[in-house]
Design a protein around this motif. Structure first.
Motif: not given
Length: 173
Positions: A103-109, A120-125
């Motif tokens: 929660r403290d880190a926020g959304p991932a890059a 959160l779903v990482p979608l690098p495409e």
């Protein structure tokens, strides 16, 4: 029966002072290392027997042993419960720490959230797509496929047994 066997059979009686060695037996005992080792073992066992405590009341001893075993069982059960509680508390603390850290880190890059989604779903495409392209993609995913069905309209009665077995074999691998 040879001399060693005869001596071995007489050792307990001599150790308990119920018999004495004959001169021939004493001579054999002095000259045979195996018999001498066995005789020393018999004498050591007799010494232990003389120093061992005697039990005056066997039923009281049995009751005390049963009580001690029951107490030990209770102690081991409590110890197991304490370890289980400690493990559960440790797991809860680790989960709580992971939630707080996330929660403290926020959304991932590179992560995108989908409307109504919980995670959160990482979608690098999708990193290189612009806003207009992303909107078009989302709209195409929201529309139903026209005139197509994902269900097969056939029934099992249309197939012969051999065909059904082939289908089942491909499903099983």
């Amino acid at each position: 029966m040879n001399d060693c066997e005869r001596l071995s059979d007489r050792m307990p009686e001599v150790a308990l002072h119920r018999a004495e060695w004959t001169p021939d037996e004493a001579a054999h005992l002095a000259g045979c290392a195996d018999c001498l080792t066995e005789w020393e073992l018999v004498l050591a066992a007799r010494a232990l027997d003389e120093t061992a405590p005697t039990v005056s009341d066997p039923s009281a001893l049995a009751a005390a042993l049963q009580w001690r075993l029951a107490e030990d069982r209770v102690r081991r059960t409590r110890l197991r419960q304490a370890w289980a509680f400690a493990a559960a508390a440790g797991a809860a603390a680790a989960i709580l720490a992971a939630i707080v850290t996330q929660r403290d880190a926020g959304p991932a890059a590179g992560a995108r959230t989908v409307a109504g989604a919980e995670a959160l779903v990482p979608l690098p495409e999708l990193e290189g797509l612009g806003t207009a392209q992303l909107d078009t993609l989302l709209q195409s995913l929201d529309r139903p496929f026209a005139g197509t069905s994902t269900l097969d309209a056939s029934t099992l009665g249309e197939y012969e047994d051999g065909e059904l077995e082939q289908v089942f074999d491909t499903w099983e691998g």
